[in-house]
Design an enzyme around this catalytic site. Sequence first.
Site, mmCIF file in Angstrom:
data_model
loop_
_atom_site.group_PDB
_atom_site.id
_atom_site.type_symbol
_atom_site.label_atom_id
_atom_site.label_comp_id
_atom_site.label_asym_id
_atom_site.label_seq_id
_atom_site.Cartn_x
_atom_site.Cartn_y
_atom_site.Cartn_z
ATOM 1 N N GLY A 91 -21.769 5.908 -4.642
ATOM 2 C CA GLY A 91 -20.581 6.471 -5.292
ATOM 3 C C GLY A 91 -20.215 5.667 -6.525
ATOM 4 N N ASN A 92 -18.919 5.623 -6.814
ATOM 5 C CA ASN A 92 -18.440 4.917 -8.011
ATOM 6 C C ASN A 92 -18.915 3.469 -8.032
ATOM 7 O OD1 ASN A 92 -16.980 7.015 -9.252
ATOM 8 N ND2 ASN A 92 -15.385 6.787 -7.710
ATOM 9 N N VAL A 93 -18.829 2.803 -6.894
ATOM 10 C CA VAL A 93 -19.214 1.384 -6.844
ATOM 11 C C VAL A 93 -20.707 1.231 -6.557
ATOM 12 C CG1 VAL A 93 -18.819 -0.848 -5.743
ATOM 13 C CG2 VAL A 93 -16.908 0.735 -6.035
ATOM 14 N N LYS B 63 0.855 -1.192 0.000
ATOM 15 C CA LYS B 63 0.000 0.000 0.000
ATOM 16 C C LYS B 63 0.884 1.233 0.000
ATOM 17 C CE LYS B 63 -4.354 1.229 0.140
ATOM 18 N NZ LYS B 63 -5.476 0.603 -0.576
HETATM 19 P P1 NAD Z 1 -16.910 6.877 -3.611
HETATM 20 O O1 NAD Z 1 -16.188 7.910 -2.847
HETATM 21 O O2 NAD Z 1 -17.047 7.014 -5.093
HETATM 22 O O3 NAD Z 1 -18.395 6.687 -3.038
HETATM 23 C C1 NAD Z 1 -18.734 6.722 -1.701
HETATM 24 C C2 NAD Z 1 -20.153 7.260 -1.612
HETATM 25 O O4 NAD Z 1 -20.591 7.142 -0.265
HETATM 26 C C3 NAD Z 1 -20.272 8.727 -2.004
HETATM 27 O O5 NAD Z 1 -21.371 8.913 -2.879
HETATM 28 C C4 NAD Z 1 -20.498 9.443 -0.669
HETATM 29 O O6 NAD Z 1 -21.289 10.613 -0.794
HETATM 30 C C5 NAD Z 1 -21.214 8.377 0.120
HETATM 31 N N1 NAD Z 1 -21.081 8.483 1.565
HETATM 32 C C6 NAD Z 1 -20.045 8.933 2.298
HETATM 33 N N2 NAD Z 1 -20.321 8.852 3.606
HETATM 34 C C7 NAD Z 1 -21.557 8.325 3.700
HETATM 35 C C8 NAD Z 1 -22.393 7.976 4.791
HETATM 36 N N3 NAD Z 1 -22.015 8.168 6.062
HETATM 37 N N4 NAD Z 1 -23.607 7.453 4.522
HETATM 38 C C9 NAD Z 1 -24.013 7.263 3.241
HETATM 39 N N5 NAD Z 1 -23.270 7.578 2.175
HETATM 40 C C10 NAD Z 1 -22.060 8.097 2.401
HETATM 41 O O7 NAD Z 1 -16.191 5.486 -3.240
HETATM 42 P P2 NAD Z 1 -16.261 4.116 -4.032
HETATM 43 O O8 NAD Z 1 -15.093 4.005 -4.935
HETATM 44 O O9 NAD Z 1 -17.634 3.912 -4.566
HETATM 45 O O10 NAD Z 1 -15.996 3.082 -2.836
HETATM 46 C C11 NAD Z 1 -17.003 2.778 -1.881
HETATM 47 C C12 NAD Z 1 -16.443 1.823 -0.832
HETATM 48 O O11 NAD Z 1 -15.959 0.644 -1.470
HETATM 49 C C13 NAD Z 1 -15.255 2.371 -0.041
HETATM 50 O O12 NAD Z 1 -15.296 1.856 1.271
HETATM 51 C C14 NAD Z 1 -14.057 1.793 -0.778
HETATM 52 O O13 NAD Z 1 -12.932 1.692 0.057
HETATM 53 C C15 NAD Z 1 -14.605 0.439 -1.159
HETATM 54 N N6 NAD Z 1 -13.919 -0.160 -2.315
HETATM 55 C C16 NAD Z 1 -13.929 0.480 -3.516
HETATM 56 C C17 NAD Z 1 -13.297 -0.117 -4.603
HETATM 57 C C18 NAD Z 1 -13.307 0.538 -5.966
HETATM 58 O O14 NAD Z 1 -12.985 -0.140 -6.955
HETATM 59 N N7 NAD Z 1 -13.698 1.802 -6.092
HETATM 60 C C19 NAD Z 1 -12.645 -1.349 -4.452
HETATM 61 C C20 NAD Z 1 -12.673 -1.987 -3.204
HETATM 62 C C21 NAD Z 1 -13.313 -1.370 -2.142
#
Ligand code: NAD
Length: 322
Positions: free
Chosen positions: A157-159, A53
């Site tokens: 969010g993205n996922v 990391k």
């Molecule tokens: P992101 O930042 O695009 O989306 C997160 C979303 O959650 C945002 O829309 C934000 O407004 C919302 N949010 C934040 N705090 C909140 C709360 N208290 N209650 C409700 N909504 C809230 O992130 P992402 O890339 O979609 O990742 C989401 C999760 O998945 C994270 O924990 C990340 O570590 C994990 N993850 C992501 C990936 C990836 O490929 N992007 C891979 C493995 C794990």
Amino acid sequence: MVAVHSTTRGPGLGGCRMWTYDDAWAAMHDVLRLSRAMTFKAAVADLPLGGGKGVIMLRPDEAVLTPERREAALLDFGDTVESLGGTYLTAEDVGTSEEAMDVIATRTEHVTGLASGSGDPSPWTALGCEVALRTTCEYAFGTSDLSGRTVAVIGLGNVGSRLAELLHAGGAQLIVADVDQGKRELAERLGATWTDPHGALTAEVDVLAPCALGGVLNDDTLPALRCKAIAGAANNQLASDSHDQALADRGILWAPDFVANAGGLINIAVELEPEGYSTERAELRVRAIGDTLRHIFDKAASSGSTPLRAALELGRERLSAA
Ligand code: NAD
């Protein structure tokens, strides 16, 4: 900072996080903890990768860098990665993006997830989560069919947004929440019920899909849960490992987060295969999350263990075999 936790199964791969920390101690703690988690995520997904990391620590008084300083920090990080000679492979993470990887790539070749390679990991993470959620339904309800299933998605969010779309396409009825009110539009488009994050967490649904922050399953929230199963993308969903047993005691089937959300990492690993990247192979490998999870659920059931313990045991077995 770069932490290389393990190269037993291959180079330590893990994203580069650009984040604000109170002090260097907190940043070091984070990079070590996250690098260890990557070792297990890769081993359980059966990838030829170790765990690593990166952290670019921002000071609390300089949370947003000027474009010049951001570029300089990324170039320094690239030099650090290069100095490790390939024992660490970097990728995007919180606070960094494809554009940041392009800058780092001017200083080192040990960069993954470039637009010219496997690209944005989020759609693959979402696909892996859908597979994990369906597999969890198979064990909790006897079928992976989502028609008529109720699912609460926290964080669009993205996922989470892509996962919600996939679940909707599969016929699930959704309850969704995000702190960003701008996400209501997506909820409307999917015919989903919009609520606040606590309402979604405690909704009476078949499956809960945490896709925002970690630590959502804790001493305060656990007694209030009314779902029957949990499968989502958020990292570190359990406030502590012991909450896995507490979920099992309540009859809630939990898909370990680092198994369910491995799709992005699995997609990156395809880039490193001798034949190079292909979306067809990526899809095949990401869908294999279902088999991994079946193995874990079966192992947990047959040994009277929990999904988390069974997943960690699988990771340890694979590490010692290597
Ligand atoms: P992101 O930042 O695009 O989306 C997160 C979303 O959650 C945002 O829309 C934000 O407004 C919302 N949010 C934040 N705090 C909140 C709360 N208290 N209650 C409700 N909504 C809230 O992130 P992402 O890339 O979609 O990742 C989401 C999760 O998945 C994270 O924990 C990340 O570590 C994990 N993850 C992501 C990936 C990836 O490929 N992007 C891979 C493995 C794990």
